[in-house]
Every structure is written in C-alpha cells, then in structure tokens.
Design a protein around this motif. Structure first.
Motif, PDB file in Angstrom:
ATOM      1  N   TYR A 225      12.440  -5.502  -2.728  1.00 59.25           N
ATOM      2  CA  TYR A 225      12.864  -5.552  -1.331  1.00 59.25           C
ATOM      3  C   TYR A 225      14.176  -4.809  -1.069  1.00 59.25           C
ATOM      4  N   ARG A 226      14.073  -3.867  -0.168  1.00 61.04           N
ATOM      5  CA  ARG A 226      15.229  -3.235   0.453  1.00 61.04           C
ATOM      6  C   ARG A 226      14.824  -2.898   1.879  1.00 61.04           C
ATOM      7  N   ALA A 227      15.618  -3.297   2.836  1.00 66.68           N
ATOM      8  CA  ALA A 227      15.267  -3.076   4.238  1.00 66.68           C
ATOM      9  C   ALA A 227      15.021  -1.598   4.524  1.00 66.68           C
ATOM     10  N   ALA A 228      15.771  -0.735   3.849  1.00 72.78           N
ATOM     11  CA  ALA A 228      15.637   0.701   4.089  1.00 72.78           C
ATOM     12  C   ALA A 228      14.284   1.246   3.641  1.00 72.78           C
ATOM     13  N   ARG A 229      13.586   0.491   2.784  1.00 69.40           N
ATOM     14  CA  ARG A 229      12.297   0.965   2.274  1.00 69.40           C
ATOM     15  C   ARG A 229      11.108   0.340   2.999  1.00 69.40           C
ATOM     16  N   LEU A 230      11.363  -0.490   3.989  1.00 65.29           N
ATOM     17  CA  LEU A 230      10.261  -1.105   4.727  1.00 65.29           C
ATOM     18  C   LEU A 230       9.383  -0.061   5.416  1.00 65.29           C
ATOM     19  N   GLU A 231       9.992   1.028   5.855  1.00 66.25           N
ATOM     20  CA  GLU A 231       9.204   2.070   6.513  1.00 66.25           C
ATOM     21  C   GLU A 231       8.222   2.707   5.529  1.00 66.25           C
ATOM     22  N   TYR A 232       8.594   2.774   4.249  1.00 66.39           N
ATOM     23  CA  TYR A 232       7.673   3.324   3.253  1.00 66.39           C
ATOM     24  C   TYR A 232       6.503   2.381   3.033  1.00 66.39           C
ATOM     25  N   LEU A 233       6.809   1.100   2.901  1.00 68.16           N
ATOM     26  CA  LEU A 233       5.748   0.103   2.737  1.00 68.16           C
ATOM     27  C   LEU A 233       4.775   0.163   3.911  1.00 68.16           C
ATOM     28  N   PHE A 234       5.319   0.291   5.112  1.00 67.67           N
ATOM     29  CA  PHE A 234       4.490   0.397   6.303  1.00 67.67           C
ATOM     30  C   PHE A 234       3.566   1.612   6.205  1.00 67.67           C
ATOM     31  N   GLY A 235       4.107   2.740   5.803  1.00 69.77           N
ATOM     32  CA  GLY A 235       3.310   3.965   5.692  1.00 69.77           C
ATOM     33  C   GLY A 235       2.214   3.861   4.658  1.00 69.77           C
ATOM     34  N   VAL A 236       2.508   3.224   3.525  1.00 68.92           N
ATOM     35  CA  VAL A 236       1.517   3.047   2.466  1.00 68.92           C
ATOM     36  C   VAL A 236       0.374   2.165   2.951  1.00 68.92           C
ATOM     37  N   ILE A 237       0.715   1.041   3.586  1.00 70.30           N
ATOM     38  CA  ILE A 237      -0.317   0.119   4.064  1.00 70.30           C
ATOM     39  C   ILE A 237      -1.082   0.724   5.238  1.00 70.30           C
ATOM     40  N   ARG A 238      -0.419   1.508   6.049  1.00 71.06           N
ATOM     41  CA  ARG A 238      -1.114   2.152   7.162  1.00 71.06           C
ATOM     42  C   ARG A 238      -2.233   3.054   6.646  1.00 71.06           C
ATOM     43  N   ALA A 239      -1.969   3.832   5.598  1.00 73.46           N
ATOM     44  CA  ALA A 239      -3.003   4.697   5.031  1.00 73.46           C
ATOM     45  C   ALA A 239      -4.163   3.870   4.492  1.00 73.46           C
ATOM     46  N   LEU A 240      -3.850   2.780   3.792  1.00 77.02           N
ATOM     47  CA  LEU A 240      -4.897   1.923   3.237  1.00 77.02           C
ATOM     48  C   LEU A 240      -5.713   1.253   4.345  1.00 77.02           C
TER      49      LEU A 240
END
Length: 327
Positions: A22-37
């Motif tokens: 967890y890092r707040a700055a990386r939440l956008e990456y997690l969002f992008g990964v799950i969006r593709a899936l």
C-alpha cells in the motif's frame, strides 16, 4: 449505448492475484491494472488483491475505487466478476509480500472443488489485456509439446521521443544462433532477460509449479541465486525443467522478417518510471531495435559520478531495480 451481445463469453474461469504494497501514490496503478482485467469477456473473473494493510479506511478506499469497475453492464451479461482483499500485516520482512499469494494457488486455485481454468499473478503496475491472455492461451498449447511457455515483455512509453521501450531487455541482442521453435510464422526464442513481474498458469502448469523448488521462497534461491526475493516470487516455472538447448522455458514470439516482438506479447508497465531515468539501463532498448544489427542504438552509459552525486543529494534516493518498488 451500443447494443453489445455478451452471449458468447470465452469459456475461461480466471483467478487473479495482485500484490499491492500500500502506497496512496500507487492506487492509480492498481486502478489501471484492474480496469484492464475488468474488460475480460469471460465466464468468471475473481480478483484477489494481496496487501500489507488491514486498516479498514484504506481497504474501504480501495474497494470504493476499484469495485465499480466490475459492475455488470445493463445488457444481461452473464459474466461473474468479484474483487476481494487478503491482508498480511505481520510479515517479518516487507519483501515477503510478493510470496503471500502462493497459498491462493495451492489452496484455492488447486482445491478439489475448484472450477478455475487459469491463474494470473501480477505486480500492481502490470497491465494485462485480453489480447495478452488470448496470446498466452493460444500458444501455450502449441508450445507445450516442446516443454516451453509463452512469455511477455514489459514495455514503457517515453513521451520525450514517443517510442516504446522494452523494460527488461538491456541492450541489443543477437538473433542468429538462438535455439528456436517455428510456429504460425513466428520464431519463438529465449530473450536474454526473462523477468516480467507476472505469470499465468493453467491447471497443468499449476500442478507442476506447486511441486517445484521455485514455488518455495527459500528453495527458489538455489534455482536462481542472482534474482532478488520479489523477482523469484514471479519467476514461476521459468527455470524448471528447461528443454535442451534453451536457457529457460520462457520463449517470446519474434517476426522473423522485422525481427520484432508483436504487440500482443507486450504488457504495459503502467508506472512508466524507467524509460526517462538516465540512471538505470532498464527501458533503454526500443521495441523495434532489440535485434538491430547496429548495437550502438541501445548503448546506455551510466551518468558520471558527479552527476549521480548531484541527483542523490537532490532527491535523497538511490536507484532501485525494476521490481523492487515496495518501499
């Protein structure tokens, strides 16, 4: 809204594990990964985010951000998609987090009543498209008889020159003389650096993997002592039961005419933080120049000691290898 027909879903039931320190700055990456899936037109897609926090506020925030991506569209789509979290807060070493998903493979994916067809492991900044997945499934069967596994290459986009770069391939490579397999007008070869921060398993590969030394954090050291903890967590069967003549089991398709790897074998490294970083050799080889005859096109030279000192003094940070981004 277009009238989309979802009657004919791909007959895949996929379990995904994403490691997210967890890092707040990386939440956008997690969002992008799950969006593709979330765009996979498959029967079942169950995503498990493996994280180091159990703080309810943070977990609620992650759910609020990502769960809407899995909501069914109003077309009667029969696909079932879920998102859940597994928290590991008592790890003695933060680098053990990338290994925490192994029980999901052995206890959930491989359980007696499991109906899953595939398991996907991703670090939290690897975008895996449906085309990527279909490439793996299609060539997995064709390569199985050779004891080989289709692999991917992480790419980054450099907006300074508008080119795509291979993150893990350091420098130009020689194409001739490599052990190869010819399938469907593509030449499958080992690339020099097989790390890709992800892997895909079908049930046969999973059965082999859970019995291998590479599945265990400590025993995997003997398989690849020069790889770090995080890298070994994602190497899967790369170095297990390697066929004669090959350096490892991961092979990439290459167009023998253009000598380039096709875009469906690329996975996007959404963090995009190496192609413009002059202090690392990573992401300095263009996708169209990996097998170039002119080796100088990807010649990277480290900055001078003085320049490195100025950079460290300014940022207070030191260079970190590609997958070592937990801290």
């Amino acid at each position: 809204m277009p009238n989309t027909n979802f009657e004919n879903l791909y007959p895949f039931r996929i379990l995904v594990s994403i490691t997210f320190h967890y890092r707040a700055a990386r939440l956008e990456y997690l969002f992008g990964v799950i969006r593709a899936l979330s765009e996979y037109p498959v029967e079942v897609l169950d995503i498990v985010v493996v994280t180091n926090v159990d703080n309810e506020e943070k977990l609620t925030g992650m759910r609020a951000l990502c769960e809407p991506l899995l909501e069914p569209i109003p077309s009667g789509q029969p696909s079932k998609k879920t998102l859940s979290f597994k928290s590991f807060t008592q790890l003695s070493n933060p680098w053990f987090l990338p290994w925490a998903h192994k029980s999901i493979i052995s206890e959930t994916f491989m359980s007696k009543d499991s109906t899953y067809t595939h398991f996907i492991y991703l670090e939290d900044d690897i975008v895996l498209s449906m085309d990527n997945f279909l490439y793996f499934v299609g060539f997995r069967e064709k390569l199985a008889g050779y004891g080989l596994i289709p692999s991917f290459q992480r790419i980054e986009y450099n907006n300074a020159d508008d080119h795509l770069y291979l993150l893990d391939q350091v420098g130009v490579s020689a194409f001739e003389g490599r052990q190869r397999v010819e399938i469907d007008n593509y030449t499958f070869v080992n690339l020099d650096y097989p790390h890709m921060a992800m892997f895909i398993l079908d049930r046969a590969l999973a059965t082999e993997y859970v019995s291998s030394s590479s599945f265990d954090r400590q025993r995997s050291v003997a398989i690849r002592p020069d790889w770090g903890i995080a890298e070994r967590a994602s190497m899967s069967l790369c170095f297990e039961n390697t066929p004669a003549g090959f350096a490892h089991r991961y092979v990439s398709p290459v167009n023998p005419v253009t000598r380039t790897t096709p875009r469906w074998s690329w996975v996007y490294h959404i963090a995009n933080n190496y192609s413009k970083n002059e202090f690392t050799p990573f992401a300095k080889t263009r996708t169209d120049q990996l097998f170039a005859s002119d080796e100088s096109v990807a010649a990277w030279k480290p900055p001078s000691m003085f320049k490195r000192f100025l950079s460290r003094a300014k940022s207070g940070k030191f260079y970190v290898p590609p997958s070592q981004n937990l801290e």
